[in-house]
Design a protein around this motif. Sequence first.
Motif, PDB file in Angstrom:
ATOM      1  N   ASN A  26       1.542  34.581  33.181  1.00  0.00           N
ATOM      2  CA  ASN A  26       1.401  33.527  32.173  1.00  0.00           C
ATOM      3  C   ASN A  26       2.228  33.804  30.922  1.00  0.00           C
ATOM      4  OD1 ASN A  26      -0.426  32.163  33.864  1.00  0.00           O
ATOM      5  ND2 ASN A  26      -2.163  33.318  33.030  1.00  0.00           N
ATOM      6  N   GLY A  27       3.444  34.285  31.131  1.00  0.00           N
ATOM      7  CA  GLY A  27       4.349  34.528  30.007  1.00  0.00           C
ATOM      8  C   GLY A  27       4.080  35.803  29.239  1.00  0.00           C
ATOM      9  N   LYS A  28       3.118  36.610  29.679  1.00  0.00           N
ATOM     10  CA  LYS A  28       2.789  37.857  28.988  1.00  0.00           C
ATOM     11  C   LYS A  28       3.162  39.043  29.872  1.00  0.00           C
ATOM     12  CE  LYS A  28      -1.037  35.739  26.447  1.00  0.00           C
ATOM     13  NZ  LYS A  28      -2.501  35.751  26.181  1.00  0.00           N
ATOM     14  N   TYR A  29       3.513  40.144  29.216  1.00  0.00           N
ATOM     15  CA  TYR A  29       4.007  41.316  29.928  1.00  0.00           C
ATOM     16  C   TYR A  29       2.964  42.431  29.949  1.00  0.00           C
ATOM     17  CZ  TYR A  29       8.556  39.052  29.382  1.00  0.00           C
ATOM     18  OH  TYR A  29       9.603  38.160  29.414  1.00  0.00           O
ATOM     19  N   PHE A  30       3.008  43.227  31.042  1.00  0.00           N
ATOM     20  CA  PHE A  30       2.034  44.303  31.246  1.00  0.00           C
ATOM     21  C   PHE A  30       2.719  45.523  31.863  1.00  0.00           C
ATOM     22  CE2 PHE A  30      -0.076  40.247  31.496  1.00  0.00           C
ATOM     23  CZ  PHE A  30      -1.281  40.412  30.836  1.00  0.00           C
ATOM     24  N   LEU A  31       2.120  46.697  31.624  1.00  0.00           N
ATOM     25  CA  LEU A  31       2.557  47.941  32.249  1.00  0.00           C
ATOM     26  C   LEU A  31       1.339  48.712  32.754  1.00  0.00           C
ATOM     27  CD1 LEU A  31       5.237  49.421  29.794  1.00  0.00           C
ATOM     28  CD2 LEU A  31       5.642  48.655  32.141  1.00  0.00           C
TER      29      LEU A  31
END
Length: 394
Positions: free
Chosen positions: A15-20
Motif C-alpha cells: 500500500n505504498g509503504k516500505y518495510f524491512l
Amino acid sequence: MEKLLIHAWVVHKQNGKYFLPYTHWIYLQQIVKYYSHICLISPVKKIADGGDDKLFSLEEFTNLSVYELPNSNYSYAGAIKHIGSYYNAYKRLHKHFDKVYVRYPVPFGWLSKLFFKDADRTIHFVGYPLEVTKLNPELSTFKKNLLLFLFRPEHSLYVWACKGAKVFTNGHHIKENLCKQGVNATAVISSTLVESDFYFDEYKQIDTANVKLLHIGYLRKWKNIDVIIKAFKLLLADKPGATLTIVGEGECKEQLKSLAVQLQIADKVDFKPHASRRDELTGYLRTHDIFCFSSISEGSPRVILEAMANGINVLSSRVGSLPFIFTHKVDIAFADNNEQDFYNKLIKITADAGLMASIRANAFDKAQQFTIAAFIRTIFNQVPVAEEQPVYEI
C-alpha cells in the motif's frame, strides 16, 4: 551532514509503504542518525494486504527514500536481466550523494566504483558465495564448477571495485581470501545487539540429565544441522530425558524431519517455525541450556552473539570469526564438525556444572562488547560514543 546511498537489501512494499525484516531495520535505525538523507537502492518485493508481522515499517525514518529496482526473488541469476535498471539507478543518483555503502554479494554493487570513482565508498563483504558453493555437499562437481564459473566475473568486478574503497568483512577468513586477491580489508564482528537484548539469569539451574538443546537459524545444507541431530541421537543413550528444539525455515526442513524419524527420535526433536519477533527469539534462548551451531561456512554469525547475550551456553563448530574471538572452555565450547565430537563435547560440558556456569558468564560479558551501535560506527567511520565498547577488529 552528508548524504548516503545504500545498496544492500530487498525492500518489501505494501500500500505504498516500505518495510524491512528486523535484522536490516535495526541496522538502518542506527545509520539514519549520521546522515541528512539516505537512499536505499533496492529491489522491491510487493506483499499482499493484511500485513506481515515479520516486517518493520520504514515510515519513522523521515530522512529516508527508496529507489525501486525490479524484484528478482533474491536470485543473482534473476537479477542479470535487470542490470540496465541498476546501471540507470547509479547514473541517476550518484551526483546527489556524498557516500555509497554496498553489501557484497548484492548484484552489481561494483557499479558504485564506476560512478562514484574515488569518492567515499564502502564495500562490506557479509558472505562469500564462492566458498559456500565449494563446500555445498549437495552439488555435484560439475554443478559446482559451473556455478563458480558463472559467478566469478561478478566477484572479479567486486574485487576491482574494492580498489580505492574502504572494505570490511564479516569474519577473518573472508579477509584472508580477499588479501590473496590484493584487497586490504578490515574484519569486523557483525552485531544487532541493543541494550534490551541482554539478559543473564545468575541463578539458573541446569538439569543436565534433561538438558535442553537448541538451534536457531536458516535450515540450509551448509548449516550442517544433521550433525546436531545425529549427535543428539547419541546423547539420548546417556540422557534419555534430553530434548532438541530446532527453530527456523529452509529448504532442508523436511529432510531434517525425515532424519529425526529415521533415527527414531522424532518425539524428542521439536521443529518450530522461524522466530520472526524478537521476543520469540529471546524466549527460546532464555528457556534452553545449550545452543548448538554446526555450520561449515559463516562470516561472523550474529546468532552466536544473540545466544551469549541471553546467557545460554554455546557449542559450535570452529567457523568464521568465532575461533579468533572466543576461546574453547573459556567463553564457548568448540567441536569438530561431526556428530561424534559434538556428542563428546556435550557429554564433557554437561558433566561439569561449574564449567557450564563459567562459560556462559564469560560469554555474556564478552558479548556486551559487540553492540550494534559500536558496529555501525565502525563501518561508517563515526566518532565513538564514550560509554560504548568498541567493536573488535580481527
